[in-house]
Design a protein around this motif. Structure first.
Motif, PDB file in Angstrom:
ATOM      1  N   VAL A 107      -6.152  -9.748   0.016  1.00 37.68           N
ATOM      2  CA  VAL A 107      -5.751  -8.578  -0.762  1.00 37.68           C
ATOM      3  C   VAL A 107      -6.357  -8.731  -2.149  1.00 37.68           C
ATOM      4  O   VAL A 107      -5.966  -9.605  -2.921  1.00 37.68           O
ATOM      5  CB  VAL A 107      -4.214  -8.461  -0.855  1.00 37.68           C
ATOM      6  N   GLU A 108      -7.329  -7.892  -2.459  1.00 37.25           N
ATOM      7  CA  GLU A 108      -8.049  -8.042  -3.724  1.00 37.25           C
ATOM      8  C   GLU A 108      -8.391  -6.692  -4.321  1.00 37.25           C
ATOM      9  O   GLU A 108      -8.366  -5.654  -3.635  1.00 37.25           O
ATOM     10  CB  GLU A 108      -9.329  -8.857  -3.512  1.00 37.25           C
ATOM     11  N   PHE A 146       1.976  -5.495  -9.746  1.00 37.36           N
ATOM     12  CA  PHE A 146       2.503  -5.319  -8.401  1.00 37.36           C
ATOM     13  C   PHE A 146       2.125  -3.984  -7.766  1.00 37.36           C
ATOM     14  O   PHE A 146       1.717  -3.945  -6.595  1.00 37.36           O
ATOM     15  CB  PHE A 146       4.033  -5.451  -8.407  1.00 37.36           C
ATOM     16  N   THR A 147       2.260  -2.876  -8.471  1.00 33.70           N
ATOM     17  CA  THR A 147       2.115  -1.570  -7.832  1.00 33.70           C
ATOM     18  C   THR A 147       0.760  -1.391  -7.154  1.00 33.70           C
ATOM     19  O   THR A 147       0.700  -0.996  -5.978  1.00 33.70           O
ATOM     20  CB  THR A 147       2.393  -0.442  -8.840  1.00 33.70           C
ATOM     21  N   PRO A 148      -0.383  -1.656  -7.804  1.00 31.65           N
ATOM     22  CA  PRO A 148      -1.652  -1.538  -7.081  1.00 31.65           C
ATOM     23  C   PRO A 148      -1.786  -2.563  -5.958  1.00 31.65           C
ATOM     24  O   PRO A 148      -2.417  -2.288  -4.936  1.00 31.65           O
ATOM     25  CB  PRO A 148      -2.712  -1.734  -8.163  1.00 31.65           C
ATOM     26  N   LEU A 165      -1.874  -3.489  -0.080  1.00 26.45           N
ATOM     27  CA  LEU A 165      -1.287  -4.211   1.051  1.00 26.45           C
ATOM     28  C   LEU A 165      -0.649  -3.258   2.053  1.00 26.45           C
ATOM     29  O   LEU A 165      -0.730  -3.473   3.267  1.00 26.45           O
ATOM     30  CB  LEU A 165      -0.247  -5.211   0.538  1.00 26.45           C
ATOM     31  N   ARG A 166      -0.029  -2.201   1.555  1.00 24.29           N
ATOM     32  CA  ARG A 166       0.694  -1.282   2.456  1.00 24.29           C
ATOM     33  C   ARG A 166      -0.237  -0.657   3.491  1.00 24.29           C
ATOM     34  O   ARG A 166       0.197  -0.316   4.603  1.00 24.29           O
ATOM     35  CB  ARG A 166       1.393  -0.177   1.631  1.00 24.29           C
ATOM     36  N   THR A 167      -1.514  -0.528   3.175  1.00 25.74           N
ATOM     37  CA  THR A 167      -2.469   0.056   4.125  1.00 25.74           C
ATOM     38  C   THR A 167      -2.839  -0.912   5.245  1.00 25.74           C
ATOM     39  O   THR A 167      -3.475  -0.514   6.216  1.00 25.74           O
ATOM     40  CB  THR A 167      -3.752   0.483   3.405  1.00 25.74           C
ATOM     41  N   MET A 168      -2.433  -2.195   5.117  1.00 26.72           N
ATOM     42  CA  MET A 168      -2.891  -3.232   6.037  1.00 26.72           C
ATOM     43  C   MET A 168      -1.847  -3.682   7.053  1.00 26.72           C
ATOM     44  O   MET A 168      -2.172  -4.452   7.960  1.00 26.72           O
ATOM     45  CB  MET A 168      -3.317  -4.484   5.241  1.00 26.72           C
ATOM     46  N   ILE A 169      -0.601  -3.240   6.913  1.00 24.73           N
ATOM     47  CA  ILE A 169       0.457  -3.938   7.641  1.00 24.73           C
ATOM     48  C   ILE A 169       0.995  -3.204   8.857  1.00 24.73           C
ATOM     49  O   ILE A 169       1.748  -3.798   9.642  1.00 24.73           O
ATOM     50  CB  ILE A 169       1.627  -4.284   6.696  1.00 24.73           C
ATOM     51  N   ASP A 170       0.673  -1.964   9.052  1.00 23.13           N
ATOM     52  CA  ASP A 170       1.206  -1.244  10.208  1.00 23.13           C
ATOM     53  C   ASP A 170       0.489  -1.664  11.485  1.00 23.13           C
ATOM     54  O   ASP A 170      -0.709  -1.972  11.483  1.00 23.13           O
ATOM     55  CB  ASP A 170       1.071   0.267  10.020  1.00 23.13           C
ATOM     56  N   GLY A 171       1.232  -1.678  12.584  1.00 22.29           N
ATOM     57  CA  GLY A 171       0.640  -1.927  13.894  1.00 22.29           C
ATOM     58  C   GLY A 171       0.358  -3.372  14.202  1.00 22.29           C
ATOM     59  O   GLY A 171      -0.316  -3.684  15.189  1.00 22.29           O
ATOM     60  N   LEU A 230      10.622  -2.441   2.711  1.00 19.70           N
ATOM     61  CA  LEU A 230       9.300  -3.037   2.905  1.00 19.70           C
ATOM     62  C   LEU A 230       8.656  -3.346   1.558  1.00 19.70           C
ATOM     63  O   LEU A 230       7.971  -4.364   1.400  1.00 19.70           O
ATOM     64  CB  LEU A 230       8.406  -2.108   3.720  1.00 19.70           C
ATOM     65  N   ARG A 231       8.891  -2.472   0.598  1.00 18.82           N
ATOM     66  CA  ARG A 231       8.343  -2.712  -0.748  1.00 18.82           C
ATOM     67  C   ARG A 231       8.919  -3.998  -1.342  1.00 18.82           C
ATOM     68  O   ARG A 231       8.195  -4.758  -2.009  1.00 18.82           O
ATOM     69  CB  ARG A 231       8.661  -1.515  -1.651  1.00 18.82           C
ATOM     70  N   GLU A 232      10.198  -4.263  -1.098  1.00 19.99           N
ATOM     71  CA  GLU A 232      10.789  -5.509  -1.592  1.00 19.99           C
ATOM     72  C   GLU A 232      10.155  -6.727  -0.917  1.00 19.99           C
ATOM     73  O   GLU A 232       9.939  -7.763  -1.556  1.00 19.99           O
ATOM     74  CB  GLU A 232      12.304  -5.499  -1.377  1.00 19.99           C
ATOM     75  N   LEU A 233       9.857  -6.614   0.372  1.00 20.82           N
ATOM     76  CA  LEU A 233       9.111  -7.686   1.031  1.00 20.82           C
ATOM     77  C   LEU A 233       7.727  -7.834   0.401  1.00 20.82           C
ATOM     78  O   LEU A 233       7.165  -8.929   0.353  1.00 20.82           O
ATOM     79  CB  LEU A 233       8.972  -7.405   2.528  1.00 20.82           C
ATOM     80  N   GLY A 234       7.194  -6.714  -0.085  1.00 25.63           N
ATOM     81  CA  GLY A 234       5.905  -6.769  -0.777  1.00 25.63           C
ATOM     82  C   GLY A 234       5.956  -7.610  -2.029  1.00 25.63           C
ATOM     83  O   GLY A 234       4.968  -8.278  -2.382  1.00 25.63           O
ATOM     84  N   TRP A 235       7.105  -7.630  -2.720  1.00 23.25           N
ATOM     85  CA  TRP A 235       7.236  -8.495  -3.898  1.00 23.25           C
ATOM     86  C   TRP A 235       7.122  -9.966  -3.495  1.00 23.25           C
ATOM     87  O   TRP A 235       6.558 -10.781  -4.240  1.00 23.25           O
ATOM     88  CB  TRP A 235       8.577  -8.243  -4.592  1.00 23.25           C
ATOM     89  N   ARG A 236       7.661 -10.303  -2.331  1.00 21.74           N
ATOM     90  CA  ARG A 236       7.530 -11.685  -1.857  1.00 21.74           C
ATOM     91  C   ARG A 236       6.052 -12.027  -1.642  1.00 21.74           C
ATOM     92  O   ARG A 236       5.584 -13.111  -2.016  1.00 21.74           O
ATOM     93  CB  ARG A 236       8.315 -11.851  -0.555  1.00 21.74           C
ATOM     94  N   GLU A 237       5.313 -11.111  -1.047  1.00 21.66           N
ATOM     95  CA  GLU A 237       3.877 -11.336  -0.840  1.00 21.66           C
ATOM     96  C   GLU A 237       3.157 -11.463  -2.183  1.00 21.66           C
ATOM     97  O   GLU A 237       2.260 -12.299  -2.343  1.00 21.66           O
ATOM     98  CB  GLU A 237       3.290 -10.176  -0.039  1.00 21.66           C
ATOM     99  N   PHE A 238       3.551 -10.626  -3.140  1.00 22.94           N
ATOM    100  CA  PHE A 238       2.927 -10.660  -4.462  1.00 22.94           C
ATOM    101  C   PHE A 238       3.163 -12.006  -5.140  1.00 22.94           C
ATOM    102  O   PHE A 238       2.254 -12.564  -5.775  1.00 22.94           O
ATOM    103  CB  PHE A 238       3.495  -9.517  -5.310  1.00 22.94           C
ATOM    104  N   ALA A 239       4.373 -12.556  -4.976  1.00 22.92           N
ATOM    105  CA  ALA A 239       4.673 -13.866  -5.561  1.00 22.92           C
ATOM    106  C   ALA A 239       3.759 -14.941  -4.986  1.00 22.92           C
ATOM    107  O   ALA A 239       3.237 -15.798  -5.711  1.00 22.92           O
ATOM    108  CB  ALA A 239       6.141 -14.220  -5.318  1.00 22.92           C
ATOM    109  N   HIS A 240       3.552 -14.926  -3.669  1.00 20.77           N
ATOM    110  CA  HIS A 240       2.656 -15.905  -3.044  1.00 20.77           C
ATOM    111  C   HIS A 240       1.205 -15.668  -3.468  1.00 20.77           C
ATOM    112  O   HIS A 240       0.436 -16.616  -3.650  1.00 20.77           O
ATOM    113  CB  HIS A 240       2.783 -15.829  -1.523  1.00 20.77           C
TER     114      HIS A 240
END
Length: 471
Positions: A137-138, A148-150, A155-161, A274-284
């Motif tokens: 994610v870059e 975080f927002t961008p 990331l949100r475009t990558m996680i479905d399916g 899901l956005r809150e889970l995104g914060w976890r990804e952002f931290a990593h």
């Protein structure tokens, strides 16, 4: 007969475990291995609450493997030496593991992978913890994100399916002599202070699935609002299960879709969660790209911030929930009793320590690390720096959470306060928020007077933060 070692770390599950699945697909037998090596975490070895959880999570993993006629092999000591000894004893051709992203873990795993390959042993690592690897994610210029927002928008475009993997079948376990018992790791406290945690939690893969189902049934419909109300189970409470890898983000996403797909009535919007889970990804993401953020200010301008001198007496009163500020004390007592604290209350207690008391955020990060069952280095660092104002995407320096207005807004009847502050439970709700307005209540209840004036300490904090402007 081909044999591989599957090195479990914080991926204590059988389903959606890429390393386990790959090993079972490529080899006739696998040796499930867990190495207890806290010394390899350097200055951030697991705290007491994390060790409690780890004991029960390993016990649960051991039971799950038994169902598949496999054994969890436990060792304690240096990971590199133990792997070398087991490869020699078993003739293992490969070692499989799921990646970790903390600086010490990255350095250790890189070294071990190089050594194994030099010895002719294959080393395979996988992503078992995140939706996407931190380097996947870059920005458009190929740089890591700092906001975080961008980051989330990308990331949100990558996680479905992305479907979770099933438990591998068959799972043919291998055994080897030696090893240690779970009890010998001495993860449980010698003085039984863990009763509250045992009542609140069920560590393990099954416990994670039960918590996910409970969240889908009771909380996800109102998550956008309910997550701010500390007296309710309005959050998922999946954070410790995520930290120990008893459930993965894609299992959560797919599980919510499955659990909610057949329901009638008002559709459920899972995007806020899901956005809150995104914060976890952002931290990593941040810790991987900026590995000093667990100790150093992300914003170097704060290196010159005039923190107050460390005051052990003040810090201890904060730790024990004896500040005289009800929402702060309720949160700190919930933490001590259950190993967990509601997220909004976490922000309030952190703001009180770093701004009203002006104690360095390191003191709070260390206490949370030792007392939280979901203690996670990337998330803990991001959260404390965010509140202190020195982190990525941080709250404005002038934002100082007012514990009184926060409890009045999100706990208007004082139910959360009454639960964790029994000495105030008999007071009318208005006085639960501000018990100092009735000195006789303080005398009768034994609840302490406020250790600081909220207005004066806020003004002092803003003056201190004001010295950073223009730097």
């Amino acid at each position: 007969m081909s044999l591989a070692i599957v090195w479990f770390r914080r991926d204590l599950r059988l389903a959606d475990n890429p390393a386990l699945c790959a090993a079972c697909a490529a080899h006739e037998r696998v040796l499930p291995l867990y190495i207890h090596a806290p010394q390899e975490e350097r200055d951030w070895a697991p705290g007491a609450a994390s060790r409690w959880w780890l004991h029960h999570a390993l016990d649960a993993l051991r039971a799950s493997l038994h169902v598949h006629h496999a054994e969890l092999h436990l060792r304690q000591g240096d990971s590199e030496r133990i792997l070398a000894a087991l490869i020699k004893a078993t003739g293992a051709e490969a070692v499989y593991w799921n990646r970790l992203y903390e600086p010490a873990a990255v350095a250790r795993d890189t070294r071990i992978k190089q050594v194994l390959r030099e010895q002719g042993v294959a080393a395979h690592s996988f992503n078992g913890a995140l939706w996407r690897e931190p380097w996947q994610v870059e920005t458009k210029t190929g740089d890591p994100y700092r906001v975080f927002t961008p980051f989330w928008r990308n990331l949100r475009t990558m996680i479905d399916g992305s479907e979770p993997l099933p438990v591998p079948q068959p799972l043919r376990g291998a055994t080897v002599d030696g090893g240690v018992t779970l009890e010998s790791l001495e993860l449980l406290p010698r003085i039984r202070w863990d009763t509250g945690m045992a009542e609140a939690w069920t560590p393990g893969e099954r416990g994670a699935q039960e918590m996910l189902e409970l969240f889908a049934d009771d909380a996800v419909n109102d998550y956008a609002e309910g997550r701010d109300i500390p007296s309710r189970h309005g959050t998922s409470r999946l954070s410790p299960h995520l930290h120990f890898g008893e459930v993965s983000p894609r299992q959560i996403q797919a599980g919510l879709h499955r659990l909610l797909s057949g329901r009638t009535g008002r559709p459920t919007d899972v995007e806020p969660f899901l956005r809150e889970l995104g914060w976890r990804e952002f931290a990593h993401h941040l810790m991987f790209h900026f590995p000093e953020t667990h100790t150093a200010n992300f914003n170097p301008k704060f290196d010159g911030f005039p923190w107050a001198a460390a005051d052990e007496a003040l810090i201890e009163r904060w730790q024990r929930g004896c500040t005289g500020i009800p929402l702060v004390d309720a949160g700190m007592r919930e933490l001590w009793h259950t190993g967990w604290m509601h997220n909004r209350v976490r922000m309030v207690v952190a703001s009180f320590l770093t701004k009203n008391l002006r104690q360095h955020w390191h003191h709070g990060a260390r206490w949370f690390w030792d007392t939280l069952v979901d203690a996670d280095l990337p998330n803990n660092s991001l959260g404390w720096q965010w509140v202190a104002g020195c982190g990525a995407d941080a709250a404005p320096y002038f934002r100082v959470f007012n514990p009184v207005s926060q409890s009045q807004k999100f706990d208007p009847k004082g139910e959360y306060l009454a639960r964790w502050l029994p000495e105030l439970a008999g007071a009318v709700p208005a006085l639960r928020h501000e018990p100092w307005k009735d000195p006789s209540l303080l005398r009768r209840s034994g609840y302490p007077a406020p250790m600081v004036d909220l207005g004066e300490s806020r003004a002092a904090a803003l003056a201190a933060y004001g010295t950073l402007q223009g730097r």
